[in-house]
Design an enzyme around this catalytic site. Structure first.
Site, PDB file in Angstrom:
ATOM      1  N   ARG A   1       0.850  -1.196   0.000  1.00 16.07           N
ATOM      2  CA  ARG A   1       0.000   0.000   0.000  1.00 16.07           C
ATOM      3  C   ARG A   1       0.878   1.235   0.000  1.00 16.07           C
ATOM      4  O   ARG A   1       1.794   1.350   0.803  1.00 16.07           O
ATOM      5  CB  ARG A   1      -0.889  -0.014   1.257  1.00 16.07           C
ATOM      6  CG  ARG A   1      -2.352  -0.109   0.940  1.00 16.07           C
ATOM      7  CD  ARG A   1      -3.196  -0.130   2.186  1.00 16.07           C
ATOM      8  NE  ARG A   1      -3.393   1.200   2.768  1.00 16.07           N
ATOM      9  CZ  ARG A   1      -4.385   1.491   3.613  1.00 16.07           C
ATOM     10  NH1 ARG A   1      -5.255   0.565   3.939  1.00 16.07           N
ATOM     11  NH2 ARG A   1      -4.501   2.702   4.119  1.00 16.07           N
TER      12      ARG A   1
ATOM     13  N   ARG B   1      -0.261  10.049   9.450  1.00 17.03           N
ATOM     14  CA  ARG B   1      -1.651   9.584   9.602  1.00 17.03           C
ATOM     15  C   ARG B   1      -2.001   9.417  11.084  1.00 17.03           C
ATOM     16  O   ARG B   1      -3.109   9.735  11.510  1.00 17.03           O
ATOM     17  CB  ARG B   1      -1.847   8.276   8.820  1.00 17.03           C
ATOM     18  CG  ARG B   1      -1.875   8.537   7.303  1.00 17.03           C
ATOM     19  CD  ARG B   1      -1.631   7.280   6.488  1.00 17.03           C
ATOM     20  NE  ARG B   1      -2.660   6.278   6.661  1.00 17.03           N
ATOM     21  CZ  ARG B   1      -2.459   4.969   6.565  1.00 17.03           C
ATOM     22  NH1 ARG B   1      -1.252   4.500   6.284  1.00 17.03           N
ATOM     23  NH2 ARG B   1      -3.453   4.130   6.730  1.00 17.03           N
TER      24      ARG B   1
HETATM   25  P1  AMP Z   1      -8.104   4.047   5.647  1.00 16.47           P
HETATM   26  O1  AMP Z   1      -8.063   2.867   4.768  1.00 16.47           O
HETATM   27  O2  AMP Z   1      -9.370   4.157   6.431  1.00 16.47           O
HETATM   28  O3  AMP Z   1      -6.872   4.177   6.517  1.00 16.47           O
HETATM   29  O4  AMP Z   1      -8.076   5.343   4.679  1.00 16.47           O
HETATM   30  C1  AMP Z   1      -7.023   5.537   3.768  1.00 16.47           C
HETATM   31  C2  AMP Z   1      -6.955   7.006   3.365  1.00 16.47           C
HETATM   32  O5  AMP Z   1      -8.179   7.399   2.730  1.00 16.47           O
HETATM   33  C3  AMP Z   1      -6.770   8.009   4.504  1.00 16.47           C
HETATM   34  O6  AMP Z   1      -5.413   8.145   4.903  1.00 16.47           O
HETATM   35  C4  AMP Z   1      -7.316   9.281   3.868  1.00 16.47           C
HETATM   36  O7  AMP Z   1      -6.398   9.823   2.934  1.00 16.47           O
HETATM   37  C5  AMP Z   1      -8.499   8.739   3.073  1.00 16.47           C
HETATM   38  N1  AMP Z   1      -9.736   8.726   3.893  1.00 16.47           N
HETATM   39  C6  AMP Z   1     -10.435   7.639   4.304  1.00 16.47           C
HETATM   40  N2  AMP Z   1     -11.499   8.006   5.048  1.00 16.47           N
HETATM   41  C7  AMP Z   1     -11.462   9.354   5.120  1.00 16.47           C
HETATM   42  C8  AMP Z   1     -12.271  10.332   5.758  1.00 16.47           C
HETATM   43  N3  AMP Z   1     -13.339   9.990   6.502  1.00 16.47           N
HETATM   44  N4  AMP Z   1     -11.938  11.636   5.595  1.00 16.47           N
HETATM   45  C9  AMP Z   1     -10.881  11.996   4.854  1.00 16.47           C
HETATM   46  N5  AMP Z   1     -10.057  11.141   4.248  1.00 16.47           N
HETATM   47  C10 AMP Z   1     -10.329   9.831   4.369  1.00 16.47           C
END
Ligand code: AMP
Length: 195
Positions: free
Chosen positions: A131, A142
């Site tokens: 990833r 993050r």
């Molecule tokens: P995750 O798989 O949930 O860690 O999401 C991966 C990436 O998607 C995050 O680091 C953000 O760039 C984007 N992302 C996911 N959900 C959100 C959200 N609710 N608001 C903003 N960005 C998001």
């Protein structure tokens, strides 16, 4: 319901299991963004700029995507949102969407784990899956965003009395058992009160 947790806490894995056991659809904003990136859609091209550096995709883009997803028929019996809301503005937006639909959240589940464990897990995942947002600098960013912004979201739901916290450290099955035990009580309470 919502599942909230720092990157690497196992939200996605647990969300899938909860979804199977409760028979409700799991909606992961991260997965929807990744599918759009893969498909090369305009949304994916926009989102990738933020995802690659570990930033949040702007609220306006994310909110509209969630609104559109929640307008589909499969959410009528309830749904589990994974990774949304992550900012105070997203909480307000979701409140509005739910109010217009005459729905409310039953439970907000927070998976917890300390940063060192999360970094260790995410670096492992980076080696396995490749990833692009799983390198150490992006991972740290993050995590910082989670502490700065998403913990405020958690605090808001704690004030509302619907937060349940579960320790995300341990084997996957062990954490699932804890999760199912933790969400059983609020669900029964909400069913009893006719919500
Ligand atoms: P995750 O798989 O949930 O860690 O999401 C991966 C990436 O998607 C995050 O680091 C953000 O760039 C984007 N992302 C996911 N959900 C959100 C959200 N609710 N608001 C903003 N960005 C998001």
């Amino acid at each position: 319901m919502l599942i909230i947790g720092p990157p690497g806490s196992g939200k996605g894995t647990q969300a899938e299991r909860i979804s199977e056991r409760l028979g409700v659809v799991a909606i992961s904003t991260g997965d929807i963004f990744r599918a759009n990136v893969k498909g090369g859609t305009p949304l994916g091209i926009e989102a990738k700029k933020y995802m690659d550096v570990g930033d949040f995709v702007p609220d306006s883009v994310t909110n509209e995507m969630v609104r559109s997803r929640l307008s589909q028929d499969d959410v009528e019996n309830g749904f589990l949102l994974d990774g949304y809301p992550r900012t105070a503005a997203q909480v307000d937006y979701l409140d509005g969407v739910l109010a217009r639909r005459g729905q409310q959240l039953d439970v907000v589940l927070q998976l917890t784990a300390d940063d060192d464990e999360l970094v260790r897990r995410l670096l492992g995942r980076a080696r396995e899956t490749g990833r692009s947002d799983d390198n150490e600098a992006v991972i740290r960013h993050r995590l910082d965003l989670y502490h700065e912004q998403t913990e405020k979201v958690v605090a808001k739901y704690a004030e509302g009395g619907i937060l349940t916290q579960v320790d995300g450290i341990g084997g996957i099955d062990e954490v699932t058992d804890r999760v199912m035990a933790a969400i059983a009580a609020p669900r029964i309470a909400s069913l009893a009160s006719g919500r």
